[in-house]
Design a protein around this motif. Sequence first.
Motif, PDB file in Angstrom:
ATOM      1  N   TYR A  10       0.841  -1.194   0.000  1.00 18.63           N
ATOM      2  CA  TYR A  10       0.000   0.000   0.000  1.00 18.63           C
ATOM      3  C   TYR A  10       0.874   1.242   0.000  1.00 18.63           C
ATOM      4  O   TYR A  10       1.563   1.522   0.983  1.00 18.63           O
ATOM      5  CB  TYR A  10      -0.945   0.016   1.206  1.00 18.63           C
ATOM      6  N   ASN A  11       0.885   1.949  -1.111  1.00 18.03           N
ATOM      7  CA  ASN A  11       1.482   3.278  -1.200  1.00 18.03           C
ATOM      8  C   ASN A  11       2.891   3.372  -0.620  1.00 18.03           C
ATOM      9  O   ASN A  11       3.213   4.321   0.068  1.00 18.03           O
ATOM     10  CB  ASN A  11       0.556   4.274  -0.491  1.00 18.03           C
ATOM     11  N   ALA A  12       3.719   2.375  -0.863  1.00 19.51           N
ATOM     12  CA  ALA A  12       5.094   2.339  -0.356  1.00 19.51           C
ATOM     13  C   ALA A  12       5.157   2.489   1.158  1.00 19.51           C
ATOM     14  O   ALA A  12       6.114   3.008   1.705  1.00 19.51           O
ATOM     15  CB  ALA A  12       5.957   3.388  -1.055  1.00 19.51           C
ATOM     16  N   MET A  13       4.110   2.040   1.855  1.00 19.02           N
ATOM     17  CA  MET A  13       4.077   2.094   3.322  1.00 19.02           C
ATOM     18  C   MET A  13       4.299   0.721   3.923  1.00 19.02           C
ATOM     19  O   MET A  13       4.301   0.577   5.138  1.00 19.02           O
ATOM     20  CB  MET A  13       2.735   2.659   3.810  1.00 19.02           C
ATOM     21  N   GLY A  14       4.417  -0.294   3.099  1.00 15.24           N
ATOM     22  CA  GLY A  14       4.625  -1.637   3.604  1.00 15.24           C
ATOM     23  C   GLY A  14       3.526  -2.585   3.162  1.00 15.24           C
ATOM     24  O   GLY A  14       2.715  -2.271   2.295  1.00 15.24           O
ATOM     25  N   VAL A  15       3.513  -3.762   3.806  1.00 19.74           N
ATOM     26  CA  VAL A  15       2.558  -4.810   3.445  1.00 19.74           C
ATOM     27  C   VAL A  15       1.324  -4.709   4.340  1.00 19.74           C
ATOM     28  O   VAL A  15       1.431  -4.654   5.566  1.00 19.74           O
ATOM     29  CB  VAL A  15       3.195  -6.207   3.586  1.00 19.74           C
ATOM     30  N   TYR A  16       0.177  -4.697   3.698  1.00 20.15           N
ATOM     31  CA  TYR A  16      -1.107  -4.647   4.393  1.00 20.15           C
ATOM     32  C   TYR A  16      -1.960  -5.821   3.938  1.00 20.15           C
ATOM     33  O   TYR A  16      -1.814  -6.302   2.815  1.00 20.15           O
ATOM     34  CB  TYR A  16      -1.843  -3.332   4.081  1.00 20.15           C
ATOM     35  N   LYS A  17      -2.852  -6.244   4.822  1.00 19.90           N
ATOM     36  CA  LYS A  17      -3.782  -7.322   4.496  1.00 19.90           C
ATOM     37  C   LYS A  17      -5.173  -6.726   4.350  1.00 19.90           C
ATOM     38  O   LYS A  17      -5.591  -5.898   5.169  1.00 19.90           O
ATOM     39  CB  LYS A  17      -3.769  -8.364   5.620  1.00 19.90           C
ATOM     40  N   VAL A  18      -5.873  -7.147   3.307  1.00 19.68           N
ATOM     41  CA  VAL A  18      -7.263  -6.719   3.115  1.00 19.68           C
ATOM     42  C   VAL A  18      -8.097  -7.517   4.116  1.00 19.68           C
ATOM     43  O   VAL A  18      -8.226  -8.733   3.985  1.00 19.68           O
ATOM     44  CB  VAL A  18      -7.746  -6.969   1.670  1.00 19.68           C
ATOM     45  N   VAL A  19      -8.620  -6.837   5.131  1.00 20.22           N
ATOM     46  CA  VAL A  19      -9.392  -7.530   6.166  1.00 20.22           C
ATOM     47  C   VAL A  19     -10.891  -7.425   5.940  1.00 20.22           C
ATOM     48  O   VAL A  19     -11.662  -8.202   6.505  1.00 20.22           O
ATOM     49  CB  VAL A  19      -9.023  -7.037   7.595  1.00 20.22           C
ATOM     50  N   ASP A  20     -11.288  -6.462   5.094  1.00 17.14           N
ATOM     51  CA  ASP A  20     -12.718  -6.316   4.811  1.00 17.14           C
ATOM     52  C   ASP A  20     -12.880  -5.478   3.544  1.00 17.14           C
ATOM     53  O   ASP A  20     -11.999  -4.694   3.184  1.00 17.14           O
ATOM     54  CB  ASP A  20     -13.426  -5.620   5.982  1.00 17.14           C
TER      55      ASP A  20
END
Length: 164
Positions: A10-20
Amino acid sequence: MFQIDDCVIYNAMGVYKVVDIRREQDISGSETQYYILKPVYGNNLTIKTPVDNNKTLMRKVLSKEEVLSLIESMHEQETIWIDNDRQRKEMFKAVLKTGDSRNWVKLIKTIHMKEQEKKAIGKKLTKADEEIMKIAEKNLYEEFAVALSIPPEEVSSYIMELVS
């Protein structure tokens, strides 16, 4: 479109998980579909971003095969050093924002090589170069960690084993 449980950069902010993925009214009162993202590592910053947001970079994390291929090609990656501090800082920031793992590898390799050169003559990197390298390493190591199913702090030694 991403699905629930997908891991994304996400936007060069790191790894995110789609939770919803949910529909809500936006500020203009119309129905909009949003991704709800939680960081895989680190902070507790939950992000809500419109599914159709074209201004923010969001892409799926590389697969294990893509990561291994990128690691194998690291020695071939060119460096991108610019001698002018201000121009280099701007270019490095732009490279970070691309969200492209190959570009992050070039950036890390470039700064790391310059760091070794400077150490050899008793000097250090600029604070700006150090900070940019930290961000690039954090993003790349988080992405590799997800793809390789290892902790981010083990990524560097994993890479060193493969390339040596």
